[in-house]
Enzyme design. Structure first.
Site: not given
Length: 369
Positions: A242-243
């Site tokens: 994820d980011i």
């Protein structure tokens, strides 16, 4: 006083209407009514119509042709009669052999168009060949479709077509050309920094694949592979981060590696270092640690067993065999832990090592996941 000269005024000049123009001629005044009235300055001058001769057209100039008499016309030979032998006519030269007239070929009777046989639909029983190739780990679904379209896949000695179904236990033959083409595909190991997405760009965040360029290649890359722009074609992530997560991200052109690392049936371990903070006072109870190892479920599905241990007072070491979306963060929330940082250190037997953040290297030929 000297005598002044006498001035005599003619009576006509005294009684003349000043509006009438004065006409001079033969030393006498003429009647102004007989003179033509003056033309106003703004009035156009009257012109006489131009006399033009009528123009003769071409058909008037061209003399009329008289038809020739019928006697002067050349005679045409009569047409030969069809269906029988030709007879000598006026056009036949004396002493010339009579040529038989070729009879016209009779017209064939009209035959109605035969209906086109219906195309045989693909069998509904069995398994698609492309799916069977993927399940056996030979290639990805896209690669299998490309191989079938190129004619590199055979079943029972015959080339298969896209969408064809076969029995699940058939022997599949792969042309060596497909294997050689597959061996030229590369796999990239990238240390993904925070603030970038793994796959396609979303919400203004760039995908991690934009970092794969010569300027960001690790100078200590031990693979010995020369960079080529073709290595960027069909380079897709095998797994995701994820980011807000960092660490090892695999980008590959090889469908076998993608199939090995992602999917519900994968057995490849993924190791993470997770910095957490307990929302309550004191350390995390041992019962909650056991729940992290096994006993949690996400979206109504029980999670597989995981290995969880403390790396230090603030950091957990978690090893998973699956990769659901934001799985580790959601697991920690269920036991009262807040994730502050997450970093992936290993996928299978391939480790992140000393690869700096934002840089990449090729997977060596001797490395296996």
């Amino acid at each position: 006083m000297a005598d002044r000269p006498k001035i005599s005024v003619k009576p006509e000049a005294a009684t003349r209407d000043p509006r009438r123009p004065r006409v001079r001629g033969a030393g006498a005044l003429r009647d102004a009514s007989r003179a033509p009235a003056p033309r106003p300055l703004h009035a156009p001058a009257k012109t006489e119509p131009r006399q033009t001769e009528p123009r003769q057209t071409d058909w008037q100039e061209r003399p009329r042709q008289t038809p020739r008499p019928a006697a002067s016309r050349p005679s045409r030979p009569p047409r030969p009669q069809t269906g029988g032998a030709a007879t000598s006519g006026p056009s036949q030269r004396p002493g010339q052999a009579v040529q038989p007239v070729q009879q016209r070929r009779p017209r064939e009777p009209h035959r109605p168009l035969q209906p086109t046989p219906p195309v045989q639909a693909a069998a509904t029983e069995g398994v698609r060949v492309s799916k069977l190739i993927t399940e056996r780990g030979l290639a990805s679904r896209r690669e299998a479709d490309d191989w079938i379209a190129a004619g590199w896949v055979r079943v029972d000695g015959r080339a298969v077509v896209l969408g064809q179904r076969v029995a699940p236990d058939v022997a599949i033959e792969i042309d060596p050309k497909a294997q050689r083409e597959q061996s030229h595909r590369v796999t990239v190991l990238l240390h993904k920094p925070m603030g970038m997405v793994s796959g396609q760009a979303e919400d203004g965040y760039e995908p991690a694949v934009v970092l794969v360029k010569p300027a960001n290649r690790w100078t200590a890359d031990p693979s010995g592979i020369d960079f080529h722009p073709g290595h960027l074609r069909h380079l897709v992530p095998a797994g995701r981060l994820d980011i807000d997560s960092t660490g090892l991200l695999v980008l590959t052109q090889d469908g076998r590696i993608a199939k090995l690392l992602i999917g519900d049936q994968t057995r490849i371990e993924k190791e993470y270092l997770v910095r957490v903070r307990h929302r309550h006072e004191g350390p995390l109870p041992e019962a909650q640690m056991e729940r992290l190892r096994h006993g949690l479920e996400l979206d109504g599905v029980a999670l597989r067993p995981a290995r969880v241990s403390w790396q230090n007072e603030e950091q957990l070491r978690i090893v998973l065999r699956e990769g659901k979306k934001r799985q580790i963060r959601r697991m920690c929330e269920l036991v009262g832990l807040e994730v502050l940082a997450l970093k992936r250190m290993r996928i299978g037997s391939v480790v992140l090592g000393a690869l700096p953040a934002g840089q990449w290297r090729y997977l060596r030929n001797d490395e296996r996941f």
